[in-house]
Scaffold this active site. Structure first.
Site, PDB file in Angstrom:
ATOM      1  N   LEU A  47     -12.022   8.019  -1.452  1.00 51.35           N
ATOM      2  CA  LEU A  47     -12.953   8.285  -0.366  1.00 51.35           C
ATOM      3  C   LEU A  47     -13.788   7.052  -0.060  1.00 51.35           C
ATOM      4  O   LEU A  47     -14.746   6.728  -0.774  1.00 51.35           O
ATOM      5  CB  LEU A  47     -13.875   9.456  -0.730  1.00 51.35           C
ATOM      6  CG  LEU A  47     -13.190  10.744  -1.205  1.00 51.35           C
ATOM      7  CD1 LEU A  47     -14.234  11.780  -1.596  1.00 51.35           C
ATOM      8  CD2 LEU A  47     -12.255  11.289  -0.134  1.00 51.35           C
ATOM      9  N   GLY A  48     -13.401   6.348   0.995  1.00 55.05           N
ATOM     10  CA  GLY A  48     -14.180   5.237   1.502  1.00 55.05           C
ATOM     11  C   GLY A  48     -14.325   5.416   2.995  1.00 55.05           C
ATOM     12  O   GLY A  48     -14.242   6.535   3.499  1.00 55.05           O
ATOM     13  N   GLU A  79     -17.030   7.447  -5.627  1.00 56.11           N
ATOM     14  CA  GLU A  79     -17.697   6.965  -6.831  1.00 56.11           C
ATOM     15  C   GLU A  79     -19.214   7.102  -6.769  1.00 56.11           C
ATOM     16  O   GLU A  79     -19.869   7.230  -7.805  1.00 56.11           O
ATOM     17  CB  GLU A  79     -17.339   5.492  -7.072  1.00 56.11           C
ATOM     18  CG  GLU A  79     -15.874   5.259  -7.389  1.00 56.11           C
ATOM     19  CD  GLU A  79     -15.509   3.776  -7.358  1.00 56.11           C
ATOM     20  OE1 GLU A  79     -16.408   2.937  -7.604  1.00 56.11           O
ATOM     21  OE2 GLU A  79     -14.341   3.447  -7.068  1.00 56.11           O
ATOM     22  N   ASP A 121       0.818  -1.218   0.000  1.00 53.46           N
ATOM     23  CA  ASP A 121       0.000   0.000   0.000  1.00 53.46           C
ATOM     24  C   ASP A 121       0.850   1.266   0.000  1.00 53.46           C
ATOM     25  O   ASP A 121       0.434   2.306  -0.514  1.00 53.46           O
ATOM     26  CB  ASP A 121      -0.889   0.029   1.251  1.00 53.46           C
ATOM     27  CG  ASP A 121      -2.257  -0.572   1.000  1.00 53.46           C
ATOM     28  OD1 ASP A 121      -2.430  -1.246  -0.030  1.00 53.46           O
ATOM     29  OD2 ASP A 121      -3.147  -0.373   1.841  1.00 53.46           O
TER      30      ASP A 121
END
Length: 386
Positions: A196-197, A319, A135
């Site tokens: 953006l989560g 999304e 990551d």
């Protein structure tokens, strides 16, 4: 090439089998409550295993039902922390596994669990090529002025305290997709990507490389997230410690009880939006704080990339939440950003532009696909090693 993509947690194992050539998903699933009882979901009913080795047996059985006589060619692992050593995906051997373990202090909740998955695969399929995809790797290109904290040098040299950044696999994948949508070589892509989560980060990309990112030493820094506070005055921690809070209490407060949950009482953006539209003042405040924080970062990163050629929204909220995108876009008028209300409200799984023709910076929505990125990286490493 058939690649098994593994995301191994301490009590869960998420898997997906990808055909790299066709980009198709052949099967996928999630095993939960490893060592804790029954739990699991996917294409077949899966009962909770005793450990990761038993979990892998159940994954193997589920995969076999779908693949039949076809066999896996490689396994790709999502590994959260690669430290300063790993700037790209690597073929795993015993030394690499030990190196990942040495990074455990930097990611105590994630790297040990990632290694459990690696060792389980090695035990079951000792000749199977395994690749670690980190990551943090995409952010190894951060210049020193972006990754340094203004603290004594000994904290960096003795303890590795610096900014690392996360969500790199997603940011890299989305940057390539966005460049293609704009008909640009990725080497010419200068933009800002907002992932953006429930966890959220924003990255400044210049010439296709990460030059700044909102997450730092840990994924706590930066934006307002589902349950994480993001940026706050560090003296608050000292204040709480003197008031009798333990380090465990403070860690839980900032990582699991803050963010949208702390402000609105709910960490789910959809629920917060619904509450705000119904007149809930706390929910409205949460949206205002979160969108303002993101807009400030976007403005700063516009400077960092020398003038953004695109602003890109991705991941679950990026999304799917047209309202949150609109809240952010409304705060970016000084940059010449102008969303098209109709395009912004449309739902699609395809990369698309949601800004007006007059917008000085194109605004895009690009779905992320970290599993595809991991599968493709795994195939590339295995091919180069053969």
């Amino acid at each position: 090439m058939l690649v098994l993509v593994i995301n191994s947690g301490s009590s869960s194992l998420k898997y997906q089998v990808r055909d790299v050539a066709s980009h198709s998903v052949l099967t996928e699933g999630l095993i939960e409550k490893i060592g804790m009882g029954n739990g699991g979901e996917g294409d077949g009913e899966i009962e909770g295993p005793r450990d990761h080795a038993e979990a892998l047996e159940q994954v193997d059985a589920a995969i076999h039902e779908v693949l039949g006589d076809r066999t896996l060619d490689a396994v790709g692992h999502r590994v959260v922390h690669g430290g300063e050593r790993f700037g790209e995906p690597v073929l795993i051997d015993n030394e690499i596994t030990r190196a990942i373990e040495r990074l455990n202090p930097l990611a105590p909740l994630h790297n040990p669990a990632n290694v459990l998955g690696i060792r389980a695969i090695a035990k079951k399929w000792p000749d199977m090529p395994q690749v670690a995809v980190f990551d943090t790797a995409f952010h190894r290109t951060l210049p020193e002025h972006a990754w340094r904290y203004a603290v004594p040098d000994s904290l960096y040299t003795n303890h590795g305290i610096r900014r690392y950044g996360f969500h790199g696999t997603s940011h890299e994948y989305v940057s390539h997709q966005a460049a293609a949508l704009l008909d640009l070589p990725v080497e010419e892509f200068d933009g800002v990507i907002a992932h953006l989560g429930n966890g959220a980060s924003v990255t400044a990309i210049r010439g296709g490389k990460s030059v700044d990112t909102s997450m730092g030493f840990t994924p706590l820094e930066g934006l307002v997230m589902g349950t994480r506070s993001g940026d706050l005055d560090p003296s608050i921690l000292v204040f709480l410690g003197r008031a009798g809070w333990s380090t465990e209490d403070i860690d839980s407060l900032l990582n699991r009880e803050s963010g949208l949950k702390g402000l609105a009482g709910n960490n789910d953006m959809r629920s917060v939006v619904e509450a705000s539209e119904a007149g809930d003042a706390r929910a409205a405040t949460a949206l205002a704080v979160a969108s303002y924080r993101l807009a400030k970062y976007i403005g700063g990163y516009h400077v960092a990339v020398g003038g953004a050629k695109a602003l890109v929204f991705t991941a679950g909220i990026g999304e799917n939440s047209h309202l949150f995108r609109a809240l952010v876009g409304d705060k970016l008028g000084a940059l010449g950003v102008e969303l098209d209300a109709g395009l912004n409200s449309q739902r699609s799984k395809e990369p698309r532009v949601i800004s007006t023709a007059a917008s000085l910076i194109p605004v895009l929505v690009v779905p992320t696909d970290e599993e595809r990125a991991i599968a493709e990286a795994t195939a590339a490493v295995v091919h180069s090693a053969s």
